[in-house]
Design a protein around this motif. Structure first.
Motif, short mmCIF file in Angstrom:
data_model
loop_
_atom_site.label_atom_id
_atom_site.label_comp_id
_atom_site.label_asym_id
_atom_site.label_seq_id
_atom_site.Cartn_x
_atom_site.Cartn_y
_atom_site.Cartn_z
N GLU A 26 3.25 10.91 -2.20
CA GLU A 26 4.65 10.53 -2.04
C GLU A 26 5.35 11.24 -0.88
OE1 GLU A 26 8.86 10.69 -2.26
OE2 GLU A 26 7.61 12.39 -2.81
N PRO A 27 5.16 12.54 -0.68
CA PRO A 27 5.83 13.18 0.47
C PRO A 27 5.38 12.60 1.82
CG PRO A 27 5.01 14.84 -1.05
CD PRO A 27 4.45 13.52 -1.50
N LEU A 28 4.12 12.22 1.92
CA LEU A 28 3.64 11.62 3.17
C LEU A 28 4.25 10.24 3.38
CD1 LEU A 28 -0.15 12.53 3.18
CD2 LEU A 28 1.61 13.30 4.78
N VAL A 29 4.34 9.46 2.32
CA VAL A 29 4.95 8.12 2.42
C VAL A 29 6.39 8.26 2.90
CG1 VAL A 29 5.66 6.09 1.11
CG2 VAL A 29 3.42 7.10 0.70
N ARG A 30 7.11 9.20 2.32
CA ARG A 30 8.49 9.45 2.73
C ARG A 30 8.56 9.85 4.21
NH1 ARG A 30 10.55 14.09 0.88
NH2 ARG A 30 9.15 14.04 -0.89
N ALA A 31 7.64 10.71 4.63
CA ALA A 31 7.62 11.15 6.03
C ALA A 31 7.31 9.99 6.97
CB ALA A 31 6.59 12.27 6.21
N VAL A 32 6.34 9.17 6.61
CA VAL A 32 5.98 8.02 7.46
C VAL A 32 7.16 7.05 7.55
CG1 VAL A 32 4.50 5.98 7.60
CG2 VAL A 32 3.50 8.21 7.10
N ALA A 33 7.80 6.79 6.41
CA ALA A 33 8.94 5.86 6.40
C ALA A 33 10.07 6.36 7.28
CB ALA A 33 9.43 5.67 4.97
N GLY A 34 10.21 7.66 7.43
CA GLY A 34 11.30 8.22 8.22
C GLY A 34 10.98 8.48 9.68
N LEU A 35 9.75 8.20 10.11
CA LEU A 35 9.35 8.54 11.48
C LEU A 35 10.22 7.91 12.55
CD1 LEU A 35 5.46 8.61 11.36
CD2 LEU A 35 7.02 10.52 11.75
N HIS A 36 10.57 6.66 12.40
CA HIS A 36 11.35 5.98 13.43
C HIS A 36 12.71 5.55 12.90
CE1 HIS A 36 8.27 6.04 16.47
NE2 HIS A 36 7.40 5.70 15.54
N ALA A 37 13.16 6.23 11.85
CA ALA A 37 14.47 5.94 11.30
C ALA A 37 15.55 6.37 12.28
CB ALA A 37 14.66 6.64 9.95
N GLU A 38 16.60 5.62 12.31
CA GLU A 38 17.73 5.94 13.17
C GLU A 38 18.44 7.17 12.62
OE1 GLU A 38 21.75 3.61 14.53
OE2 GLU A 38 20.03 2.45 13.84
N PRO A 39 18.73 8.16 13.45
CA PRO A 39 19.44 9.35 12.96
C PRO A 39 20.79 8.95 12.36
CG PRO A 39 18.66 9.68 15.20
CD PRO A 39 18.42 8.24 14.84
N ALA A 40 21.21 9.64 11.29
CA ALA A 40 22.45 9.32 10.58
C ALA A 40 23.66 9.34 11.52
CB ALA A 40 22.65 10.30 9.43
N ALA A 41 23.71 10.28 12.44
CA ALA A 41 24.88 10.39 13.34
C ALA A 41 25.03 9.19 14.25
CB ALA A 41 24.75 11.66 14.19
N SER A 42 23.93 8.52 14.62
CA SER A 42 24.05 7.40 15.56
C SER A 42 24.30 6.08 14.85
CB SER A 42 22.79 7.33 16.43
OG SER A 42 21.67 6.98 15.64
N ALA B 76 0.83 -1.21 0.00
CA ALA B 76 0.00 0.00 0.00
C ALA B 76 0.86 1.25 0.00
CB ALA B 76 -0.94 -0.01 1.21
N MET B 77 1.94 1.25 0.74
CA MET B 77 2.83 2.42 0.78
C MET B 77 3.56 2.59 -0.55
SD MET B 77 2.40 3.96 3.63
CE MET B 77 3.77 4.79 4.39
N THR B 78 3.95 1.49 -1.18
CA THR B 78 4.60 1.55 -2.49
C THR B 78 3.64 2.13 -3.52
OG1 THR B 78 6.06 -0.29 -1.97
CG2 THR B 78 5.72 0.18 -4.30
N ASP B 79 2.39 1.66 -3.50
CA ASP B 79 1.38 2.19 -4.42
C ASP B 79 1.14 3.68 -4.17
OD1 ASP B 79 1.16 -0.37 -5.41
OD2 ASP B 79 -0.82 -0.76 -4.53
N ALA B 80 1.07 4.06 -2.90
CA ALA B 80 0.83 5.46 -2.56
C ALA B 80 2.01 6.34 -2.98
CB ALA B 80 0.56 5.61 -1.07
N ALA B 81 3.23 5.82 -2.85
CA ALA B 81 4.42 6.60 -3.20
C ALA B 81 4.46 6.93 -4.69
CB ALA B 81 5.67 5.85 -2.78
N ALA B 82 3.77 6.13 -5.49
CA ALA B 82 3.73 6.37 -6.94
C ALA B 82 2.81 7.52 -7.30
CB ALA B 82 3.29 5.09 -7.66
#
Length: 160
Positions: free
Chosen positions: A142-158, A131-137
């Protein structure tokens, strides 16, 4: 542009953003509910409740009270109680009184509930990914899908 016009434009933008988020949520929720129901006999709300309750543990602060459960699954307390009763009737949950406060009621996932949750998780994840892949198309989603995917992403520095 006057302050009134700027506020009106900001409100319209906020409203459109909310509508886009609501659309994304509704599409994903409908797909998840349909697949979980058809493959596992479990509604999305039931799945979310079992998933919310699974990490509970013995000891101080290890269990959620019914009010906390209601908040976590975004339902009223009465709707949560009905949902818990349904799952309890199916043997997927048990309820018991808090040992330190007899007014408190806790809910635990039974072994049958844990087994059903484990069986349903791959379906949940697969449908969510699809569903997220379909929505990203879709450019507006697409901006919301990107935001949701990054919500619990580990910060680059850590990560280093």
């Amino acid at each position: 542009m006057s302050t009134t016009d700027a506020v009106a434009a900001s409100d319209a933008q906020l409203s459109q953003g909310w509508h886009t988020l609501y659309t994304l949520h509704g599409r994903i929720e409908a797909r998840l509910d349909h697949e979980l129901q058809s493959k596992h006999g479990l509604s999305l709300r039931e799945y979310c409740l079992l998933s919310t309750l699974r990490p509970q543990h013995s000891g101080e602060g290890g269990h959620l009270r019914m009010a906390q459960v209601a908040e976590a699954v975004v339902l009223s307390q009465s709707a949560t109680t009905r949902l818990v009763t349904r799952l309890e009737d199916r043997g997927l949950l048990t309820r018991y009184l808090c040992a330190t406060d007899r007014r408190g009621i806790y809910t635990d996932v039974t072994p049958a509930g844990l087994a059903l949750l484990a069986e349903a998780e791959p379906t949940h994840f697969a449908v969510l990914r699809e569903a997220m892949t379909d929505a990203a198309a879709q450019p507006e989603l697409e901006p919301l899908v990107r935001a949701v995917a990054g919500l619990h992403a580990e910060p680059a520095a850590s990560r280093s």
